[in-house]
Design a protein around this motif. Structure first.
Motif, short mmCIF file in Angstrom:
data_model
loop_
_atom_site.label_atom_id
_atom_site.label_comp_id
_atom_site.label_asym_id
_atom_site.label_seq_id
_atom_site.Cartn_x
_atom_site.Cartn_y
_atom_site.Cartn_z
N ILE A 88 0.89 -1.16 0.00
CA ILE A 88 0.00 0.00 0.00
C ILE A 88 0.93 1.21 0.00
O ILE A 88 1.56 1.54 1.02
N ALA A 89 1.07 1.84 -1.16
CA ALA A 89 2.08 2.88 -1.31
C ALA A 89 1.69 3.80 -2.47
O ALA A 89 0.90 3.43 -3.34
N PRO A 129 3.93 0.16 -6.34
CA PRO A 129 2.73 0.89 -5.91
C PRO A 129 1.65 -0.06 -5.40
O PRO A 129 1.76 -1.29 -5.52
N THR A 130 0.61 0.51 -4.83
CA THR A 130 -0.47 -0.26 -4.20
C THR A 130 -0.93 -1.40 -5.10
O THR A 130 -1.22 -1.21 -6.28
N LEU A 139 3.21 -6.96 -5.40
CA LEU A 139 3.89 -7.84 -4.46
C LEU A 139 5.34 -7.37 -4.38
O LEU A 139 6.09 -7.49 -5.35
N VAL A 140 5.71 -6.80 -3.25
CA VAL A 140 7.02 -6.17 -3.10
C VAL A 140 8.13 -7.19 -3.39
O VAL A 140 8.12 -8.32 -2.89
N ARG A 141 9.08 -6.77 -4.21
CA ARG A 141 10.24 -7.57 -4.60
C ARG A 141 9.88 -8.78 -5.42
O ARG A 141 10.73 -9.65 -5.68
N GLU A 179 0.94 -1.77 -12.51
CA GLU A 179 0.85 -0.39 -12.94
C GLU A 179 0.12 0.41 -11.88
O GLU A 179 -0.84 -0.08 -11.28
N PRO A 180 0.56 1.64 -11.63
CA PRO A 180 -0.08 2.43 -10.58
C PRO A 180 -1.59 2.55 -10.82
O PRO A 180 -2.00 3.05 -11.87
N PRO A 181 -2.40 2.04 -9.90
CA PRO A 181 -3.84 2.11 -10.09
C PRO A 181 -4.35 3.52 -9.82
O PRO A 181 -3.64 4.35 -9.24
#
Length: 403
Positions: free
Chosen positions: A128-129, A136-137, A140-142, A147-149
């Motif tokens: 959540i970022a 971006p939100t 799945l990190v790493r 695409e930025p929603p």
């Protein structure tokens, strides 16, 4: 007397109830239950009751607060608010609201204190970022970027599915991520992260996947009846258990699992229970999740005899949720030394067995697989059971990719 909940061997920063807000430790009336009858039939439960941190443990000194149906944090030490239960395959739904510049995430199958690099190998973080974040939100990190929603509204809804090695994320009704891990992490906690700014969560709901039926609705195949109980299958496809002392015992044996069923108490004040990790062939020799809907002084927070969903002789249900002569839903979850029970989607018990290991669960911690038992307590017992389903958890020490 309130005491800190003691996890197994976690290296958590334990936070005693007095360090939390009073709203997070007072077991008052449940918040309005957002689960519909259809959702209950589908197996959904509430991980957050809307008013307390029951069932959760902070892993850092962030100022997690539960009040007015919202879980929130805004300052302190970055880290996770963790479910006390470990889970494997499930669907998780959660609403979130992130303040300006907030950084947070929803962790899946996580250890208590994952490091920055662990999200690539030892757990999963749905971020959540802001849109300018590398993940971006919805990402799945790493592991996989989306695409930025669009910013969406004030509150946003996320639905995450973890099924074996496949993970999907639906954000505000749109699927934004579908990811397959060839060597998946098999089980772990669910964690809500505070990492900066203000973050709020609500409607945290969970549904297990992979449930298999334990009762065919026609006969007692897979079960063994012990006198003095009388057990029959009704024309409507339910198990009718009356009288006692006796039991209906499964042929299958289970160690770590999620069990869901529906039950009805036909005779007001009647006593029964669902036993698990039982010593096969012995009478009611296992852990017992109580069934008794009585309460004292007109107060549902005062169970008359442990209370439906309590762990008998270990932890009373914190509230009587079910009523006699009405079908109710029950979810029993056992992972290692930890046990939790939900009644009609509301968590009523959360207990860790810290006793020394023993073959007999009446005398100590039993981790070994055992049978399930439906109890006929005494001659007045009169109960119905239906829709018994179970999903097993992989061993805690299973190798990744072995599922």
């Amino acid at each position: 007397m309130n005491r800190c909940w003691k996890p197994r061997t976690w290296s958590l920063v334990l936070v005693c109830p007095l360090m939390l807000t009073m709203a997070s430790v007072t077991a008052g009336a449940p918040a309005e239950n957002p689960l519909t009858p259809e959702e209950l039939r589908e197996g959904w439960v509430l991980l957050f009751d809307g008013a307390t941190l029951f069932g959760w443990t902070p892993a850092s000194k962030a100022n997690w607060r539960a009040a007015d149906g919202i879980l929130s944090a805004s300052e302190g030490e970055p880290g996770l608010l963790l479910t006390n239960s470990e889970f494997t395959d499930y669907v998780l739904r959660v609403d979130f609201r992130a303040g300006p510049g907030a950084n947070s995430g929803v962790f899946l199958r996580t250890p208590p204190n994952p490091g920055p690099d662990d999200v690539a190998t030892k757990c999963y973080e749905v971020n959540i970022a802001p849109a300018d974040n590398p993940f971006p939100t919805g990402s799945l990190v790493r592991r996989q970027r989306v695409e930025p929603p669009s910013a969406g509204g004030d509150w946003r809804r996320m639905e995450v599915t973890a099924d074996g090695g496949r993970f999907s994320v639906v954000l505000d009704g749109k699927r934004v991520l579908d990811y397959v891990d060839p060597k998946p992490v098999l089980r772990g906690h669910i964690g809500l992260q505070w990492n900066g700014g203000t973050i709020e969560f609500r409607n945290v709901r969970w549904k297990p996947l992979g449930l298999k039926s334990l009762f065919n609705g026609k006969d007692l195949t897979g079960w063994k009846v012990y006198p003095e109980s009388t057990v029959r299958v009704t024309p409507e496809g339910s198990i009718h258990l009356a009288g006692g002392k006796g039991q209906l015992e499964s042929q299958g044996q289970y160690a770590d699992f999620t069990l869901q069923l529906e039950a009805m108490v036909n005779s007001p004040g009647s006593n029964s229970g669902v036993f698990f990790r039982c010593i096969p062939g012995e009478m009611m020799n296992g852990y017992e999740s109580q069934i008794h809907n009585g309460y004292k002084n007109g107060d549902r927070t005062q169970p008359a005899d442990c209370g439906t969903g309590g762990i008998f002789r270990r932890q009373n249900a914190r509230r009587i949720v079910a009523n006699d002569k009405e079908w109710f839903h029950k979810t029993i979850h056992a992972d290692g030394d930890h046990m939790a029970v939900w009644v009609n989607g509301y968590q009523v018990s959360d207990w860790a067995d810290t006793r020394k290991p023993a073959e007999n669960p009446r005398k100590g911690l039993r981790l070994k697989a055992g049978t399930l038992i439906l109890q006929g307590h005494d001659p007045t017992s009169d109960f119905l059971f239906r829709n018994l389903r179970i999903a097993t958890l992989p061993p805690a020490d299973a190798d990744a990719g072995s599922k």
